[in-house]
Design an enzyme around this catalytic site. Structure first.
Site, PDB file in Angstrom:
ATOM      1  N   ASP A  26       0.852  -1.194   0.000  1.00  0.00           N
ATOM      2  CA  ASP A  26       0.000   0.000   0.000  1.00  0.00           C
ATOM      3  C   ASP A  26       0.884   1.239   0.000  1.00  0.00           C
ATOM      4  O   ASP A  26       1.992   1.203  -0.508  1.00  0.00           O
ATOM      5  CB  ASP A  26      -0.962  -0.037   1.190  1.00  0.00           C
ATOM      6  CG  ASP A  26      -2.294   0.641   0.893  1.00  0.00           C
ATOM      7  OD1 ASP A  26      -2.284   1.855   0.609  1.00  0.00           O
ATOM      8  OD2 ASP A  26      -3.340  -0.025   0.937  1.00  0.00           O
ATOM      9  N   HIS A  35       1.919   2.042  -3.209  1.00  0.00           N
ATOM     10  CA  HIS A  35       0.979   2.999  -3.780  1.00  0.00           C
ATOM     11  C   HIS A  35       1.513   4.427  -3.744  1.00  0.00           C
ATOM     12  O   HIS A  35       0.736   5.373  -3.846  1.00  0.00           O
ATOM     13  CB  HIS A  35      -0.358   2.906  -3.052  1.00  0.00           C
ATOM     14  CG  HIS A  35      -1.064   1.600  -3.257  1.00  0.00           C
ATOM     15  ND1 HIS A  35      -2.324   1.345  -2.752  1.00  0.00           N
ATOM     16  CD2 HIS A  35      -0.686   0.467  -3.904  1.00  0.00           C
ATOM     17  CE1 HIS A  35      -2.693   0.103  -3.080  1.00  0.00           C
ATOM     18  NE2 HIS A  35      -1.708  -0.439  -3.777  1.00  0.00           N
TER      19      HIS A  35
END
Length: 514
Positions: free
Chosen positions: A255, A278
């Site tokens: 993430d 991310h």
């Protein structure tokens, strides 16, 4: 607008004084100690060293019953050692190297005596089986600490593999993850003056390192790793906190490498290597019609490798508040999806989110010297709200092409601003570089000052502290409600603006809240 100031090296040694208004030249305004300490923060980067005289304050967890064989439960031993070390000034809680210590959930509570160091040279590991955990909220929690250092060359392993199993599924082409049942590895609450340095964090069940209501934090030279497909394993999360400096960290998870949440300000990120993951995310902001505020974020030097996003700002529809004064510069993208992304329509629902009129305002965002390759056709995406368009978006010296070598595109919906230099791909609706209108309140600063409040020279990095006040702000030390003054930390090339919360007048020794 803050007065610009370019200082030659000879002036670095000058003492910076914030002069009071012309009507009272004798009054001086000083930063309160916590902000001054932040500005001097590089001096805290030196390694923690202990003389022979200090050796009596080293608390080895093995002496409190911890067994580093990777099998025995060492939770109670760690807790007892912490309580003993916490009571002694200049204490070091030591986890020795070449050994593995298994612990369950622990709460490292303060306040403790000054200059407390937790040195991890071995491995601290969680239980592999989720059923063995005492709770599923936080594994290692730190709270109410001041001047605390967590450092070492060891590993903190969350053993998250069994937690991740079955947590995510695909619904209508969108990945939905159940993140309610997995614990954060490390969390700091209500703490100031922290240093996190040198450690390796890995495989947290969920977020790796979280800060809430913290101030004056340096994170230097740590690595955070988890598999690309591990759900919600953010590297560093910051919310309701201020005055952070992240330097030379390497993060690759499933993430966000770094996530900056509401209530955060004055966040500096330097020389980050991110991927997989991310990217750097501001947000998400404004969820469930909430108000959100993020300001003064400066990313200077970052490399994104095979990331899902690069530089992302994400807000929910229906929210309110503002994300502003954000600078991204000197960034390299290597096969990154969505290298530059503003998304005011962020949504994680399995079905489409309802369109709403209100939105978090995004303004004063600068992208400078961003280069590399994009794995998606639209290398720049400015997806702003039609009811709350993005303001003052600035692109300068951008060169992004597709990984295949083909020309990338820019998607601009409702973003207003400027471009300068070569910007590839070009974005419609942005004007050529133009002078910004000066704010009346800062058009002619009453005074400019320079003193020994954070001005120093270290290697190739020079920092100068500047200040200015609007012309109608006089006799600051005599008023009960002084107007805000603006400080500018000249950080390498691009200045970072910062509004302090408190001013102290040396004449009266009183603290005023602007």
């Amino acid at each position: 607008m803050a007065m610009k100031f370019i200082a030659p090296m000879a002036f670095v040694a000058m003492q910076l004084i914030i002069m009071a208004a012309a009507e009272d030249q004798s009054a001086q305004i000083m930063l309160d100690s916590d902000i001054e300490q932040y500005l001097r923060s590089n001096r805290s980067l030196r390694k923690v060293e202990h003389s022979r005289h200090d050796a009596i304050n080293i608390f080895n967890v093995e002496k409190y019953g911890a067994v580093g064989d990777g099998k025995h439960d060492c939770t109670e031993a760690f807790s007892t050692a912490w309580q003993a070390a916490c009571k002694k000034p200049s204490a070091m809680l030591l986890v020795p190297g070449n050994k593995k210590f298994v612990v369950n959930n622990l709460f490292f509570n303060g306040p403790c005596q000054p200059h407390f160091t937790f040195k991890v040279d071995g491995i601290i590991a969680a239980y592999q089986n989720p059923a063995s955990w005492k709770n599923n909220r936080i594994w290692l929690q730190f709270a109410k600490l001041t001047g605390f250092t967590l450092m070492g060359k060891g590993v903190i392993d969350g053993q998250g593999k069994q937690w991740w199993a079955g947590q995510c599924k695909w619904v209508n082409g969108r990945e939905i993850c159940n993140d309610r049942d997995r614990p954060t590895a490390i969390k700091f609450d209500f703490s100031t003056g922290l240093i996190i340095q040198g450690l390796k964090l890995m495989n947290s069940p969920e977020f790796h390192l979280v800060f809430g209501n913290c101030e004056g934090v340096k994170i230097i030279g740590i690595s955070i790793t988890a598999p690309r497909d591990s759900p919600n394993t953010d590297g560093i999360d910051i919310f309701a906190s201020k005055n952070f400096h992240l330097q030379k960290n390497t993060i690759g998870t499933g993430d966000d490498c770094v996530a900056i949440g509401t209530g955060s300000s004055n966040i500096v990120i330097e020389d980050l290597i991110c991927g997989p993951g991310h990217g750097i995310s501001i947000g998400s902001l404004g969820r469930e019609n909430s108000r959100a505020e993020v300001s003064y974020v400066h990313v200077n030097g970052a490399k994104f490798i095979d990331t899902q996003n690069g530089l992302r700002i994400k807000t929910w529809q229906g929210g309110s508040g503002m994300a502003s004064h954000i600078i991204y510069e000197n960034v390299e993208m290597i096969n990154s999806e969505n290298p530059i992304l503003i998304n005011q329509f962020y949504c994680t629902s399995a079905s489409a989110c309802q369109n709403q009129r209100s939105a978090v305002q995004i303004q004063d965002v600068t992208y400078k010297n961003i280069r590399g390759t994009s794995a998606t056709a639209a290398a720049i995406q400015l997806k702003c709200s039609d009811s709350m368009p993005c303001k003052d978006i600035k692109l300068s010296d951008i060169s992004l092409k597709l990984t295949s070598g083909k020309i990338a595109s820019c998607l601009n919906d409702n973003a207003n601003g400027y471009f300068s230099g070569h910007v590839i791909p070009a974005c419609k609706n942005l004007s050529p570089s133009a002078k910004r209108k000066e704010s009346k309140s800062h058009k002619h600063p009453k005074t400019v000052m320079v003193k020994n409040m954070g001005a120093y020279d270290k290697g190739n990095r020079t920092r100068i502290l500047l200040g200015s006040r609007p012309p109608n702000c006089t006799n600051k030390c005599h008023g009960c409600s002084p107007c805000k003054a603006k400080l500018v930390i000249v950080h390498r090339i691009m200045p970072q603006e910062y509004y302090p919360q408190r001013w102290m007048c040396s004449r009266h020794g009183k603290i005023y809240h602007p």
